[in-house]
Design a protein around this motif. Structure first.
Motif, PDB file in Angstrom:
ATOM      1  N   ALA A 160     -26.892-113.920  33.248  1.00  0.00           N
ATOM      2  CA  ALA A 160     -27.535-114.273  34.521  1.00  0.00           C
ATOM      3  C   ALA A 160     -26.541-115.007  35.419  1.00  0.00           C
ATOM      4  O   ALA A 160     -26.483-114.774  36.637  1.00  0.00           O
ATOM      5  CB  ALA A 160     -28.767-115.134  34.254  1.00  0.00           C
ATOM      6  N   ARG A 161     -25.735-115.890  34.837  1.00  0.00           N
ATOM      7  CA  ARG A 161     -24.767-116.667  35.609  1.00  0.00           C
ATOM      8  C   ARG A 161     -23.674-115.751  36.178  1.00  0.00           C
ATOM      9  O   ARG A 161     -23.247-115.913  37.325  1.00  0.00           O
ATOM     10  CB  ARG A 161     -24.149-117.754  34.711  1.00  0.00           C
ATOM     11  N   GLU A 162     -23.241-114.771  35.389  1.00  0.00           N
ATOM     12  CA  GLU A 162     -22.223-113.830  35.865  1.00  0.00           C
ATOM     13  C   GLU A 162     -22.755-113.006  37.039  1.00  0.00           C
ATOM     14  O   GLU A 162     -22.031-112.725  37.995  1.00  0.00           O
ATOM     15  CB  GLU A 162     -21.763-112.917  34.722  1.00  0.00           C
ATOM     16  N   ASP A 164     -25.034-114.055  39.132  1.00  0.00           N
ATOM     17  CA  ASP A 164     -25.031-114.998  40.270  1.00  0.00           C
ATOM     18  C   ASP A 164     -23.657-115.018  40.941  1.00  0.00           C
ATOM     19  O   ASP A 164     -23.539-114.947  42.165  1.00  0.00           O
ATOM     20  CB  ASP A 164     -25.360-116.427  39.799  1.00  0.00           C
ATOM     21  N   VAL A 165     -22.615-115.109  40.106  1.00  0.00           N
ATOM     22  CA  VAL A 165     -21.247-115.162  40.630  1.00  0.00           C
ATOM     23  C   VAL A 165     -20.909-113.860  41.368  1.00  0.00           C
ATOM     24  O   VAL A 165     -20.323-113.872  42.459  1.00  0.00           O
ATOM     25  CB  VAL A 165     -20.229-115.436  39.486  1.00  0.00           C
ATOM     26  N   GLU A 167     -22.950-111.761  42.818  1.00  0.00           N
ATOM     27  CA  GLU A 167     -23.683-111.694  44.094  1.00  0.00           C
ATOM     28  C   GLU A 167     -22.962-112.506  45.171  1.00  0.00           C
ATOM     29  O   GLU A 167     -22.860-112.081  46.319  1.00  0.00           O
ATOM     30  CB  GLU A 167     -25.125-112.182  43.904  1.00  0.00           C
ATOM     31  N   GLN A 168     -22.442-113.669  44.758  1.00  0.00           N
ATOM     32  CA  GLN A 168     -21.692-114.502  45.698  1.00  0.00           C
ATOM     33  C   GLN A 168     -20.382-113.792  46.097  1.00  0.00           C
ATOM     34  O   GLN A 168     -19.998-113.799  47.262  1.00  0.00           O
ATOM     35  CB  GLN A 168     -21.370-115.857  45.051  1.00  0.00           C
ATOM     36  N   ILE A 178     -18.043-120.427  46.183  1.00  0.00           N
ATOM     37  CA  ILE A 178     -18.962-119.991  45.104  1.00  0.00           C
ATOM     38  C   ILE A 178     -19.233-121.169  44.167  1.00  0.00           C
ATOM     39  O   ILE A 178     -20.375-121.422  43.771  1.00  0.00           O
ATOM     40  CB  ILE A 178     -18.365-118.793  44.326  1.00  0.00           C
ATOM     41  N   ASN A 181     -21.657-123.519  45.830  1.00  0.00           N
ATOM     42  CA  ASN A 181     -23.009-122.942  45.920  1.00  0.00           C
ATOM     43  C   ASN A 181     -23.732-122.930  44.580  1.00  0.00           C
ATOM     44  O   ASN A 181     -24.956-123.066  44.524  1.00  0.00           O
ATOM     45  CB  ASN A 181     -22.945-121.509  46.471  1.00  0.00           C
ATOM     46  N   LEU A 182     -22.964-122.727  43.505  1.00  0.00           N
ATOM     47  CA  LEU A 182     -23.584-122.598  42.172  1.00  0.00           C
ATOM     48  C   LEU A 182     -23.440-123.879  41.335  1.00  0.00           C
ATOM     49  O   LEU A 182     -23.789-123.879  40.153  1.00  0.00           O
ATOM     50  CB  LEU A 182     -22.979-121.406  41.418  1.00  0.00           C
ATOM     51  N   HIS A 192     -15.769-117.043  34.731  1.00  0.00           N
ATOM     52  CA  HIS A 192     -16.856-116.057  34.861  1.00  0.00           C
ATOM     53  C   HIS A 192     -16.324-114.756  35.453  1.00  0.00           C
ATOM     54  O   HIS A 192     -16.679-113.667  34.988  1.00  0.00           O
ATOM     55  CB  HIS A 192     -17.974-116.601  35.766  1.00  0.00           C
ATOM     56  N   ILE A 218     -26.329-105.660  40.759  1.00  0.00           N
ATOM     57  CA  ILE A 218     -26.617-106.618  41.855  1.00  0.00           C
ATOM     58  C   ILE A 218     -27.300-105.859  42.997  1.00  0.00           C
ATOM     59  O   ILE A 218     -27.210-104.644  43.078  1.00  0.00           O
ATOM     60  CB  ILE A 218     -25.344-107.321  42.382  1.00  0.00           C
TER      61      ILE A 218
END
Length: 218
Positions: A160-162, A164-165, A167-168, A178, A181-182, A192, A218
């Protein structure tokens, strides 16, 4: 003696090689020239003696499996017919074997007459297939499965974290933005991104974003 059908058997199980030899022993026009325990070994033997009509090829073998070997042999010795002789009848093996250039696909449980007929059929230009395999092949033709995409989906399970990265990244943001933001450190973001590149088998942000979008990540 020139009408002998010269055969090689490739299988990593000596018991099964003997079982195949026994099935073929009923037929006077069959000559088993040699056997090999994997794809690499049969390639080495072919380099010394390619005077064969047909290869009976197992799929699951160490060092080089039957599908890899089939592809290689068909490039080097296209005149040699290859019949997959295996216990595996899953769709992916059938698809990959045909794609590699296999001329037939039989299951090891086949009786001596069935095996002999399959060999004759293949040498006559046909495609010898156990009925259940022929049915699966027809289904694959009607409803093609993109096994490469299936494989990719299995390989590219991002955390999930990857995601998120990623998408950023897709918004063109820098590592430091990034990270802000995270609520991560820039070095964690970098780690990541390294993992994402590795999982997606890419080498740049653009490639990573494009591949992720293609595969609906994504």
């Amino acid at each position: 003696m020139s009408n002998l059908i010269k055969i090689a058997i490739v299988d990593d199980n000596s018991f099964l090689i003997n079982a195949i030899k026994e099935k073929l022993s009923f037929f006077d026009d069959i000559q088993i020239k040699y056997t090999a325990g994997n794809g690499q070994e049969v390639l080495e033997k072919l380099a010394k003696d390619k005077n064969l009509e047909i290869l009976l090829m197992d799929i699951e073998m160490p060092i080089m499996n039957g599908i890899e070997a089939t592809s290689e042999i068909k490039q080097r010795y296209p005149q040699i017919k290859i019949v997959m002789l295996t216990v595996f009848d899953n769709d992916e093996n059938i698809f990959n074997a045909i794609k590699a250039g296999a001329d037939g696909y039989l299951l090891k449980e086949i009786d001596p007459n069935g095996l002999y007929q399959g060999i004759q059929e293949t040498l006559s230009g046909g495609a010898a297939m156990t009925p259940s395999i022929a049915l699966k092949t027809l289904k694959l033709l009607r409803n093609p499965i993109d096994f490469e995409t299936v494989e990719l989906e299995e390989e590219t399970k991002l955390s999930a974290r990857e995601i998120d990265v990623l998408e950023q990244l897709s918004k063109g943001l820098s590592y430091s933005v990034i990270a802000e933001n995270l609520f991560l450190s820039p070095s964690t973001v970098r780690k990541h991104i390294e993992n994402i590149y590795s999982k997606l088998q890419v080498h740049s942000k653009l490639e990573a974003v494009q591949k992720a979008k293609r595969n609906n990540l994504i």
